[in-house]
Design an enzyme around this catalytic site. Structure first.
Site, mmCIF file in Angstrom:
data_model
loop_
_atom_site.group_PDB
_atom_site.id
_atom_site.type_symbol
_atom_site.label_atom_id
_atom_site.label_comp_id
_atom_site.label_asym_id
_atom_site.label_seq_id
_atom_site.Cartn_x
_atom_site.Cartn_y
_atom_site.Cartn_z
ATOM 1 N N SER A 83 0.694 -1.126 0.108
ATOM 2 C CA SER A 83 -0.012 -0.007 -0.203
ATOM 3 C C SER A 83 0.718 1.421 0.025
ATOM 4 C CB SER A 83 -1.072 0.031 1.280
ATOM 5 O OG SER A 83 -0.108 -0.113 2.561
ATOM 6 N N GLY A 106 -1.762 -4.185 1.588
ATOM 7 C CA GLY A 106 -1.813 -5.478 2.361
ATOM 8 C C GLY A 106 -0.812 -6.750 1.990
ATOM 9 N N ASN A 141 4.962 -5.386 5.134
ATOM 10 C CA ASN A 141 3.802 -6.432 5.669
ATOM 11 C C ASN A 141 4.464 -7.970 5.972
ATOM 12 O OD1 ASN A 141 1.734 -4.743 5.374
ATOM 13 N ND2 ASN A 141 1.604 -5.121 3.095
ATOM 14 N N ASP A 144 -2.374 6.994 10.191
ATOM 15 C CA ASP A 144 -1.376 6.212 10.799
ATOM 16 C C ASP A 144 -0.022 6.500 10.522
ATOM 17 O OD1 ASP A 144 -0.670 4.909 8.429
ATOM 18 O OD2 ASP A 144 -2.566 3.540 8.237
ATOM 19 N N HIS A 202 0.921 4.952 6.150
ATOM 20 C CA HIS A 202 0.255 5.426 4.962
ATOM 21 C C HIS A 202 0.422 6.920 4.684
ATOM 22 C CE1 HIS A 202 -1.205 1.294 5.958
ATOM 23 N NE2 HIS A 202 -1.000 1.187 4.566
#
Length: 500
Positions: free
Chosen positions: A39, A75, A107, A228, A231
């Site tokens: 992402s 993700g 991730n 967050d 991102h």
């Protein structure tokens, strides 16, 4: 059976033309830069203000030559990008000559197992270790290290004849003791090692972005993230996309940088008040031709900056530090027009300005005591000062053009007085010596003045008090003559930026 040679010849010609057309079409097709990652590379959607740097990368490339295909998916890890068939989809369209930038790492951190949390985790490091998983439906899966998955992307890309480029992951918005946390001991380190093992380009995006974040500090950086610490918002993503292009520009083992959009070149003007009078605002009704040259150019494709300063000579333009400032601004692909001479005939060491130069195009030099600076100074010839600027510009990849000085409003027997035996001649000699483009502006303007006649020139181009500086109509005329001369220059691409 008789052969119809005429028909056969026609068919051969048609077939040949079709082959050429097809070949030309193939060559004109832009190459593709594929992006794979998570992402932080591709993000967004309905109601989602988060963006990845790949969302904006196309804006930095010439779309007629290269298309960016952002196949990253939020993700995903190196493992799940392959497991879900996303990498196979990229490979199915990847062609020889294309490029792949891979950026993973955000991730991969969980322990790989069959739980939801472990679905995308990988083994740490670069080794050959594996872990066998048995899913509830009976499916078996072999999980590898982060490095193994990157190496698979690299090897598969090479097999297709494309160029793999490894990028370390962008840093999160996590500061400790005033510095951003970096990935240079784990995923960033392993990404670098994967690239090194296979001799492929590596962009240390983690360090490039982190260095910038450290400079800005946490208060500024937090404004680049959305909800967050991982991102980015649009502003943050655009900044990171620019950082990617900076990394691409620094790569030596790929030609991907050749497809980046080129910034508009700049045409720099330097000289005295006949190029820019005062502040370039027409004070006293006087103007320099440099204030009217820009409209002759397509300003969507080139910038024009007039850095001339009244009262300067080729010597003092350098001695005052003006040339150094211009030189610092210039970049490869820019252009420089210089026109000096009106003030070079002054004394070498007078108490008023000490701006004179030795009257020559040669290499003469003289040590004088400068009464203004109260220091000894080595004064060179007019020609040598021009040479110094010409060679410095060329060393920066800039194309210099020398102009002879515009004529003054001085007449003898119905003809304008020319400088073809002094500064105009010396400017021409220096241009020839240094293989530099030359515009004999003195001669071009003088010829035009002669054609109009002394009375007309004095009435329309000068005021009653000044025989050197033009009023607006005269400056506009001289700018037009410069533009026309540029159009006639051979092997100088500056003319391509003139309005048609």
């Amino acid at each position: 059976m008789k052969t119809n040679f005429k028909s056969l010849s026609i068919l051969i010609v048609i077939f040949s033309l079709l082959l050429l057309a097809f070949h030309g079409k193939q060559e004109s097709n832009p190459k593709t830069l594929y992006l794979i990652g998570d992402s932080t590379v591709r993000n967004g959607g309905e109601g989602n203000l988060q963006r990845g740097w790949g969302n904006f990368l196309q804006e930095f490339f010439d779309s007629t030559k290269l298309t960016v295909s952002n196949q990253a998916m939020a993700g995903r890890s190196t493992r799940t990008f392959i497991k879900e068939g996303r990498w196979e989809k990229v490979l199915s369209t990847l062609q020889a000559g294309d490029y792949v930038i891979m950026q993973f790492g955000h991730n991969e951190g969980s322990v790989p197992d069959t739980t939801r949390a472990g679905y995308r985790g990988v083994l740490r490091g670069m080794g050959d270790e594996t872990k066998e998983l048995s899913w509830p439906d009976g499916t078996k899966e072999t999980v590898h290290t982060y490095g193994w998955y990157l190496e698979k992307f690299i090897q598969d890309t090479k097999v297709k004849g494309a160029t793999p480029i490894v990028a370390s992951m962008i840093p999160r918005n996590k500061f400790q003791d005033g510095e951003v946390e970096r990935a240079n001991q784990d995923f960033g380190k392993w990404a670098r090692e994967a690239a090194r093992r296979h001799g492929v380009p590596f962009i240390d995006l983690n360090s490039i972005v982190a260095d910038q974040y450290d400079e800005w500090g946490p208060d500024v950086v937090k404004g680049l993230f959305e909800k967050d610490h991982t991102h980015t918002n649009e502003a943050g993503a655009r900044i990171n996309a620019w950082s990617v292009t900076e990394g691409i520009r620094a790569l030596e083992n790929t030609d991907l940088k050749d497809y980046l959009k080129k910034d508009k070149p700049t045409l720099f003007l330097i000289g005295d008040s006949t190029v820019k009078n005062g502040q370039g605002d027409g004070a006293g009704g006087l103007w320099g031709w440099g204030d009217f040259i820009a409209p002759f150019f397509d300003l969507d494709r080139i910038k024009v900056q007039n850095h001339a300063l009244g009262g300067t000579s080729s010597r003092t333009f350098q001695a005052y530090g003006l040339w150094e400032k211009v030189l610092d601004k210039m970049e490869p692909g820019d252009y420089l027009i210089m026109q000096f001479g009106h003030n070079d005939s002054s004394p070498l060491a007078d108490t008023l300005r000490a701006r004179g130069t030795i009257k020559s195009a040669g290499l003469e030099a003289e040590i004088i005591y400068n009464p203004i600076t109260k220091k000894q100074e080595t004064v060179y010839s007019y020609g040598q000062y021009l040479r110094q600027m010409i060679l410095a510009a060329k060393a920066k990849g800039v194309t210099p053009i020398v102009c002879s000085l515009i004529p003054r409003n001085n007449w003898v027997e119905g003809k304008v007085t020319r400088a073809d035996s002094d500064y105009g001649l010396w400017a021409k000699q220096v241009a020839l010596d240094t293989y530099t483009a030359f515009i004999d502006l003195n001669q071009l303007v003088a010829n035009y003045y002669d054609s109009l006649g002394e009375s007309y020139v004095k009435d329309h181009f000068f005021n009653d008090k000044d025989h050197t500086h033009t009023i607006q109509e005269g400056a506009e005329l001289n700018a037009e003559i410069v533009a026309r001369a540029i159009a006639d220059l051979e092997e100088i691409e500056l003319k391509e930026y003139l309005k048609k």
